[in-house]
Scaffold this motif. Structure first.
Motif, short mmCIF file in Angstrom:
data_model
loop_
_atom_site.label_atom_id
_atom_site.label_comp_id
_atom_site.label_asym_id
_atom_site.label_seq_id
_atom_site.Cartn_x
_atom_site.Cartn_y
_atom_site.Cartn_z
N ALA A 168 -0.65 10.00 -1.97
CA ALA A 168 -1.82 10.65 -1.36
C ALA A 168 -1.41 11.87 -0.56
N ARG A 169 -2.35 12.78 -0.42
CA ARG A 169 -2.13 13.95 0.43
C ARG A 169 -2.77 13.77 1.80
N VAL A 208 0.82 -1.22 0.00
CA VAL A 208 0.00 0.00 0.00
C VAL A 208 0.85 1.27 0.00
N ARG A 209 2.12 1.15 0.33
CA ARG A 209 2.95 2.35 0.48
C ARG A 209 3.03 3.23 -0.76
N PRO A 210 3.18 2.68 -1.97
CA PRO A 210 3.22 3.59 -3.13
C PRO A 210 1.95 4.43 -3.27
N LEU A 267 1.79 10.28 6.67
CA LEU A 267 0.62 10.76 5.92
C LEU A 267 -0.44 11.22 6.91
N PRO A 268 -0.90 12.47 6.79
CA PRO A 268 -1.92 12.94 7.73
C PRO A 268 -3.22 12.16 7.55
N VAL A 269 -3.91 11.93 8.66
CA VAL A 269 -5.11 11.10 8.68
C VAL A 269 -6.31 11.91 9.16
N VAL A 270 -7.44 11.69 8.47
CA VAL A 270 -8.73 12.14 8.96
C VAL A 270 -9.55 10.88 9.16
N THR A 271 -10.15 10.73 10.32
CA THR A 271 -10.96 9.56 10.61
C THR A 271 -12.12 9.95 11.51
#
Length: 165
Positions: A54-55, A47-49, A79-83
């Protein structure tokens, strides 16, 4: 795809929604067929690539259980996360420091937009998430916690032995 993406497209018209993972729902497949901005990858070896391109990692879980590995994976590369509140259950993350939490479609879209429009905030949140995963969830951190727990058990008196009278 049906609630958050349309809100984001109002301010970010070229927004892409990439769903990485096996077995997307039939409903999502039908949405992707009619919308070139929605990409379904299916199962991938790594999944890393995808995360590196992703932003923002958007994890809009409304139900579920178990470890939120996708959040920890995003943290691991900064990677910033919104959850959602449910999405972060079991992870010792702080809203506004390590990630952004939003439970309604409107709030979720606003949080994603904030990270896209404010690169300094995105970098700060991504860096804090990375620090958190290294400090609390890396193999080294888990091994250290286990060693401490084992030492504590070894030092405790054996409760199965009768105490001397």
């Amino acid at each position: 795809a049906t609630e958050i993406l349309p809100l984001l497209r109002k301010s970010v018209p070229d927004m892409r929604f990439v769903v990485v993972g096996r077995n997307p729902s039939l409903r999502l497949k039908k949405l992707a067929e009619g919308d070139s901005a929605i990409e379904l990858t299916g199962r991938v070896e790594d999944v890393r690539p995808f995360m590196k391109r992703a932003r923002v990692a958007a994890v809009s879980l409304q139900s579920g259980s178990g470890t939120r590995l996708k959040i920890l994976e995003a943290f691991s590369i900064g990677l910033p996360v919104v959850t959602t509140t449910i999405g972060v259950e079991g992870i010792e993350a702080v809203d506004g420091r390590d990630l952004l939490i939003a439970d309604s479609a409107t709030d979720f879209a606003a949080a994603v937009r904030r990270l896209i429009e404010d690169p300094d905030l995105a970098q700060r949140i991504g860096g804090a998430g990375r620090d958190l995963v290294v400090d609390k969830y890396s193999w080294q951190a888990v091994q250290s916690a286990l060693r401490t727990a084992y030492r504590s058990l070894a030092a405790a008196p054996d409760s199965r032995q009768p105490s001397p009278a």
